[in-house]
Design a protein around this motif. Structure first.
Motif, PDB file in Angstrom:
ATOM      1  N   LEU A 188      53.865  55.183  70.613  1.00  0.00           N
ATOM      2  CA  LEU A 188      54.199  55.491  69.218  1.00  0.00           C
ATOM      3  C   LEU A 188      55.686  55.784  69.029  1.00  0.00           C
ATOM      4  O   LEU A 188      56.097  56.249  67.961  1.00  0.00           O
ATOM      5  CB  LEU A 188      53.366  56.668  68.686  1.00  0.00           C
ATOM      6  N   HIS A 189      56.481  55.559  70.061  1.00  0.00           N
ATOM      7  CA  HIS A 189      57.925  55.722  69.955  1.00  0.00           C
ATOM      8  C   HIS A 189      58.566  54.974  71.135  1.00  0.00           C
ATOM      9  O   HIS A 189      57.878  54.542  72.065  1.00  0.00           O
ATOM     10  CB  HIS A 189      58.345  57.201  69.968  1.00  0.00           C
ATOM     11  N   VAL A 190      59.876  54.838  71.086  1.00  0.00           N
ATOM     12  CA  VAL A 190      60.587  54.136  72.150  1.00  0.00           C
ATOM     13  C   VAL A 190      60.658  55.024  73.393  1.00  0.00           C
ATOM     14  O   VAL A 190      61.013  56.198  73.310  1.00  0.00           O
ATOM     15  CB  VAL A 190      62.005  53.730  71.694  1.00  0.00           C
ATOM     16  N   LEU A 191      60.303  54.463  74.542  1.00  0.00           N
ATOM     17  CA  LEU A 191      60.343  55.194  75.807  1.00  0.00           C
ATOM     18  C   LEU A 191      60.988  54.285  76.843  1.00  0.00           C
ATOM     19  O   LEU A 191      60.458  53.225  77.172  1.00  0.00           O
ATOM     20  CB  LEU A 191      58.922  55.581  76.241  1.00  0.00           C
ATOM     21  N   MET A 286      46.443  55.348  66.914  1.00  0.00           N
ATOM     22  CA  MET A 286      47.289  54.159  67.027  1.00  0.00           C
ATOM     23  C   MET A 286      48.020  53.933  65.720  1.00  0.00           C
ATOM     24  O   MET A 286      47.640  54.451  64.659  1.00  0.00           O
ATOM     25  CB  MET A 286      46.437  52.940  67.386  1.00  0.00           C
ATOM     26  N   LEU A 287      49.086  53.163  65.792  1.00  0.00           N
ATOM     27  CA  LEU A 287      49.858  52.818  64.607  1.00  0.00           C
ATOM     28  C   LEU A 287      49.094  51.797  63.766  1.00  0.00           C
ATOM     29  O   LEU A 287      48.390  50.940  64.302  1.00  0.00           O
ATOM     30  CB  LEU A 287      51.211  52.239  65.007  1.00  0.00           C
ATOM     31  N   PRO A 288      49.229  51.861  62.429  1.00  0.00           N
ATOM     32  CA  PRO A 288      48.531  50.883  61.568  1.00  0.00           C
ATOM     33  C   PRO A 288      48.924  49.442  61.866  1.00  0.00           C
ATOM     34  O   PRO A 288      48.123  48.529  61.674  1.00  0.00           O
ATOM     35  CB  PRO A 288      48.950  51.301  60.153  1.00  0.00           C
ATOM     36  N   GLU A 289      50.154  49.206  62.358  1.00  0.00           N
ATOM     37  CA  GLU A 289      50.573  47.837  62.666  1.00  0.00           C
ATOM     38  C   GLU A 289      50.037  47.320  63.996  1.00  0.00           C
ATOM     39  O   GLU A 289      50.247  46.143  64.340  1.00  0.00           O
ATOM     40  CB  GLU A 289      52.100  47.725  62.662  1.00  0.00           C
ATOM     41  N   ASN A 290      49.339  48.164  64.736  1.00  0.00           N
ATOM     42  CA  ASN A 290      48.756  47.728  66.001  1.00  0.00           C
ATOM     43  C   ASN A 290      47.422  47.022  65.712  1.00  0.00           C
ATOM     44  O   ASN A 290      46.337  47.503  66.033  1.00  0.00           O
ATOM     45  CB  ASN A 290      48.543  48.927  66.929  1.00  0.00           C
ATOM     46  N   GLN A 291      47.534  45.836  65.130  1.00  0.00           N
ATOM     47  CA  GLN A 291      46.348  45.117  64.686  1.00  0.00           C
ATOM     48  C   GLN A 291      45.434  44.718  65.838  1.00  0.00           C
ATOM     49  O   GLN A 291      44.211  44.681  65.697  1.00  0.00           O
ATOM     50  CB  GLN A 291      46.771  43.883  63.888  1.00  0.00           C
ATOM     51  N   ALA A 292      46.009  44.391  66.994  1.00  0.00           N
ATOM     52  CA  ALA A 292      45.179  43.993  68.131  1.00  0.00           C
ATOM     53  C   ALA A 292      44.254  45.134  68.551  1.00  0.00           C
ATOM     54  O   ALA A 292      43.059  44.927  68.803  1.00  0.00           O
ATOM     55  CB  ALA A 292      46.069  43.560  69.291  1.00  0.00           C
ATOM     56  N   MET A 293      44.790  46.363  68.611  1.00  0.00           N
ATOM     57  CA  MET A 293      43.981  47.504  69.015  1.00  0.00           C
ATOM     58  C   MET A 293      42.942  47.836  67.949  1.00  0.00           C
ATOM     59  O   MET A 293      41.799  48.202  68.264  1.00  0.00           O
ATOM     60  CB  MET A 293      44.906  48.714  69.248  1.00  0.00           C
ATOM     61  N   LEU A 312      49.066  57.560  61.012  1.00  0.00           N
ATOM     62  CA  LEU A 312      48.373  56.973  62.159  1.00  0.00           C
ATOM     63  C   LEU A 312      46.922  56.665  61.800  1.00  0.00           C
ATOM     64  O   LEU A 312      46.342  57.314  60.921  1.00  0.00           O
ATOM     65  CB  LEU A 312      48.397  57.922  63.360  1.00  0.00           C
ATOM     66  N   MET A 313      46.362  55.691  62.494  1.00  0.00           N
ATOM     67  CA  MET A 313      44.939  55.393  62.398  1.00  0.00           C
ATOM     68  C   MET A 313      44.218  56.116  63.526  1.00  0.00           C
ATOM     69  O   MET A 313      44.707  56.163  64.658  1.00  0.00           O
ATOM     70  CB  MET A 313      44.693  53.890  62.520  1.00  0.00           C
ATOM     71  N   GLN A 314      43.067  56.696  63.212  1.00  0.00           N
ATOM     72  CA  GLN A 314      42.244  57.325  64.245  1.00  0.00           C
ATOM     73  C   GLN A 314      40.945  56.558  64.382  1.00  0.00           C
ATOM     74  O   GLN A 314      40.253  56.296  63.388  1.00  0.00           O
ATOM     75  CB  GLN A 314      41.947  58.781  63.919  1.00  0.00           C
ATOM     76  N   ALA A 315      40.608  56.184  65.610  1.00  0.00           N
ATOM     77  CA  ALA A 315      39.355  55.506  65.924  1.00  0.00           C
ATOM     78  C   ALA A 315      38.409  56.501  66.575  1.00  0.00           C
ATOM     79  O   ALA A 315      38.790  57.190  67.520  1.00  0.00           O
ATOM     80  CB  ALA A 315      39.612  54.328  66.854  1.00  0.00           C
ATOM     81  N   THR A 316      37.178  56.584  66.072  1.00  0.00           N
ATOM     82  CA  THR A 316      36.208  57.561  66.561  1.00  0.00           C
ATOM     83  C   THR A 316      34.885  56.874  66.862  1.00  0.00           C
ATOM     84  O   THR A 316      34.422  56.031  66.083  1.00  0.00           O
ATOM     85  CB  THR A 316      35.977  58.678  65.527  1.00  0.00           C
ATOM     86  N   PHE A 317      34.291  57.239  67.989  1.00  0.00           N
ATOM     87  CA  PHE A 317      32.969  56.710  68.354  1.00  0.00           C
ATOM     88  C   PHE A 317      32.113  57.873  68.818  1.00  0.00           C
ATOM     89  O   PHE A 317      32.508  58.647  69.694  1.00  0.00           O
ATOM     90  CB  PHE A 317      33.089  55.674  69.471  1.00  0.00           C
TER      91      PHE A 317
END
Length: 330
Positions: A188-191, A286-293, A312-317
């Motif tokens: 989520l940032h440059v590393l 994940m970032l909203p632009e992370n369409q693959a994820m 940010l988008m949160q995915a929950t299962f």
């Protein structure tokens, strides 16, 4: 009557043993052995299971290590790699056989490249002790039951297994080939590369407590060249949160194999591990632009929620008992 050959080799007398501690369970012991073991008091302790690195550290904490390494009193040095393998295998014996209460191999005669057990003693727990009451190792053994195989769409076979401490060189080469975009979407940032491959950081990522987190790595082996060179193609991580009922997940796939289903397979396996570990909830950010994820999460049935305060988008299962986690994805 037992008749055995008289050993004429001259070498160092060592002790390799184990005992059960009320708090830590099985504990390993190594040091100077022989009849004067209690007088010399040159021993060190460690928790099983050992890797070769941990075995070397155990050796180094004894006074006799200098003699084993360089030789002393007219005796040659000892093959330390062979001694490390002995300690690793002994630690696996202790872990795999919980009925062992005490075990002493004393002395182990170390002479050059030879290791001979001259005497040994094993004490078992009482048969009245139920299996559930037997002491368990403080450190969880390597979860080999999570090792599996898979194939990329082009037929390339890969191995998916829990990470090991010795995977650090593979991790360095993996990070060297990552694009800046892949790094940005993962953290989520440059590393920078120097930060990602710093030894202290990679040790923390590779040498993990399997009770608290699980990291799966995808390994391909190049056999065509005859070298059998291994390449790390992806890593998926599962980190348990306080409370022990939920965990966070994260994925990172090498650029050259993105879009080939590897991320889906990694997350699918992390979901199954989470279920077997008794977790109730799995989540990731994940970032909203992370369409693959996001596509992977939708495919596997995650609920997606946007948090505007974090952008940010949160995915929950929810991992419900008896539910089919990955229907349609054998």
């Amino acid at each position: 009557v037992t008749v055995q050959p008289m050993i004429t080799l001259e070498g160092y007398e060592l002790i390799v043993g184990s005992f059960c501690d009320p708090q830590f369970g099985p504990v390993l012991l190594f040091g100077s052995g022989g009849r004067l073991v209690e007088v010399q008091r040159d021993t060190a302790l460690a928790l099983p299971p050992l890797t070769t690195t941990l075995a070397r550290r155990l050796l180094e904490r004894t006074r006799i290590f200098a003699a084993l390494q360089h030789g002393a009193s007219g005796l040659p040095s000892v093959d330390l790699a062979t001694l490390e393998r002995l300690l690793v295998r002994f630690s696996l014996l202790v872990v795999e056989q919980p009925l062992i209460r005490e075990c002493d191999i004393n002395p182990v005669l170390a002479a050059g490249g030879h290791l001979l057990a001259l005497d040994a003693r094993i004490v078992l727990h009482s048969p009245d002790v139920p299996e559930t009451a037997l002491p368990r190792p403080a450190i969880r053994p390597y979860p080999s039951h999570y090792i599996g195989s898979w194939q990329l769409p082009d037929g390339t076979p890969v191995t998916i297994r829990p990470i090991r401490p010795e995977d650090e060189p593979l991790m360095v080469r993996f990070h060297e080939r990552l694009s800046e975009r892949s790094v940005y979407l993962r953290w989520l940032h440059v590393l920078g590369l120097s930060q990602r491959i710093a030894h202290e950081r990679l040790v923390d990522r590779c040498f993990i407590d399997y009770d608290r987190e699980m990291a799966l790595v995808v390994i391909s082996r190049e056999e065509a060249s005859g070298t059998g060179t291994e390449t790390l193609l992806g890593i998926g991580r599962l980190i348990k949160l306080p409370g022990g009922e939920e965990a966070e997940f994260a994925l990172l796939i090498a650029d050259q194999v993105q879009g080939q289903g590897l991320g889906t397979e990694l997350l699918r396996r992390l979901m199954e591990i989470a279920r077997q570990e008794g977790l109730q909830r799995l989540q990731g950010r994940m970032l909203p632009e992370n369409q693959a994820m996001l596509r992977i999460c939708r495919k596997l049935g995650f609920q997606l929620t946007y948090h505007p305060e974090e952008q940010l988008m949160q995915a929950t299962f929810l991992l419900r008992e008896g539910s089919e986690l990955i229907k349609g994805h054998p």
